[in-house]
Design an enzyme around this catalytic site. Sequence first.
Site, PDB file in Angstrom:
ATOM      1  N   GLU A 129       0.833  -1.216   0.000  1.00 38.54           N
ATOM      2  CA  GLU A 129       0.000   0.000   0.000  1.00 38.54           C
ATOM      3  C   GLU A 129       0.866   1.263   0.000  1.00 38.54           C
ATOM      4  O   GLU A 129       0.551   2.252  -0.677  1.00 38.54           O
ATOM      5  CB  GLU A 129      -0.921  -0.038   1.230  1.00 38.54           C
ATOM      6  CG  GLU A 129      -1.812   1.172   1.427  1.00 38.54           C
ATOM      7  CD  GLU A 129      -2.919   1.287   0.396  1.00 38.54           C
ATOM      8  OE1 GLU A 129      -2.607   1.260  -0.799  1.00 38.54           O
ATOM      9  OE2 GLU A 129      -4.088   1.431   0.800  1.00 38.54           O
ATOM     10  N   THR A 182      -4.654   8.535  -5.076  1.00 41.42           N
ATOM     11  CA  THR A 182      -4.634   8.784  -3.633  1.00 41.42           C
ATOM     12  C   THR A 182      -3.508   9.751  -3.262  1.00 41.42           C
ATOM     13  O   THR A 182      -3.703  10.654  -2.446  1.00 41.42           O
ATOM     14  CB  THR A 182      -4.463   7.451  -2.867  1.00 41.42           C
ATOM     15  OG1 THR A 182      -5.580   6.625  -3.174  1.00 41.42           O
ATOM     16  CG2 THR A 182      -4.411   7.671  -1.373  1.00 41.42           C
TER      17      THR A 182
HETATM   18  N1  HSE Z   1      -7.420   7.292   4.141  1.00 39.99           N
HETATM   19  C1  HSE Z   1      -6.917   7.335   2.790  1.00 39.99           C
HETATM   20  C2  HSE Z   1      -7.112   8.738   2.257  1.00 39.99           C
HETATM   21  C3  HSE Z   1      -7.671   6.349   1.956  1.00 39.99           C
HETATM   22  O1  HSE Z   1      -8.195   9.293   2.441  1.00 39.99           O
HETATM   23  O2  HSE Z   1      -6.195   9.276   1.669  1.00 39.99           O
HETATM   24  C4  HSE Z   1      -7.235   6.309   0.529  1.00 39.99           C
HETATM   25  O3  HSE Z   1      -8.059   5.415  -0.193  1.00 39.99           O
END
Ligand code: HSE
Length: 307
Positions: A129, A182
């Site tokens: 990840e 992301t």
């Molecule tokens: N918590 C992460 C974000 C999840 O919001 O960047 C990414 O899928």
Amino acid sequence: MLEKVQVFAPASVANVGPGYDTFGFAIEELGDIITLTKRQDDMLKILPAEGADLPLEPENNVATVAIQSLLDHLGSEQGMDVHIKKLFKPGSGLGSSASSASGAAFAANILLGRPLKTPELLIHALEGEKLASGSIHADNVAPSLLGGFQVMRSYEPLDIFQVPTPDNLHVLIIRPDVEVKTSMAKGLIPKEMTVKNAREQWGNVGALIHAMHSADFELLGRSITDRIAEPYRKQLIPQYDEVKEEAMQLGSVGFNISGSGPSMFALFKDEKSARVCQKYVKEIYEKTNQEVMMHLSKINPNGCQVI
Ligand code: HSE
């Protein structure tokens, strides 16, 4: 000894309103199917993926990075062929890289004779990840690996736990046809927040957990708000405010961005209202000639599973 294993690793909704990087739940049917086959040598060979173009170099693919982390930990040089079939698009905000990383670590552990317990695979899946998003966040990996609604109480040390959820909670996933990375969406979030906003956020975090435990849908609806990510990321999502307003008017008990978007999630306490919402949301996107994918699910109690 097993020569081949195939697993399903579910997609997931991260953040769930106020729980930026700390809340996530698994969903049904969308996810990755990962097939690992033992090789006679020590190579990790990625076969061309189905459903998406994924990197073929082991150091650039989240699945093989997760497997390599596990192999290094175990001192194993077992080679494997890795095949990934994606049942949803990467860049959807549904934890695509987390599904690949957690599914790969889970499958490799089985192929190696299950030396680790499933929760112990979390740190290896997180290595994958990290490659995809440039930071360690477990709110997709943990639900994909373990299922249910997971809370990341702490990252250092890693401390996670599962929260029960009401049986009749239905989740409508709405994904307009745009891609959001992301790493880019993380860059939109300010590094600091005011005490006023932080106070509101942690009040909602506490309320959301209590609402899940007690199946209090009114409280759930009031607590799924967000001061950290939603105000800065919603601009990336076509028709966000309009879709949210429509869903809330049609009885949604909580609406927000799924992970870093562009997917949104709308929670309902019955399937019928969710289906009505699905119809009206489709019309919103039809009016503007935009594609939208929708998926109705419940919270998936299962994480990765052999299929
Ligand atoms: N918590 C992460 C974000 C999840 O919001 O960047 C990414 O899928």
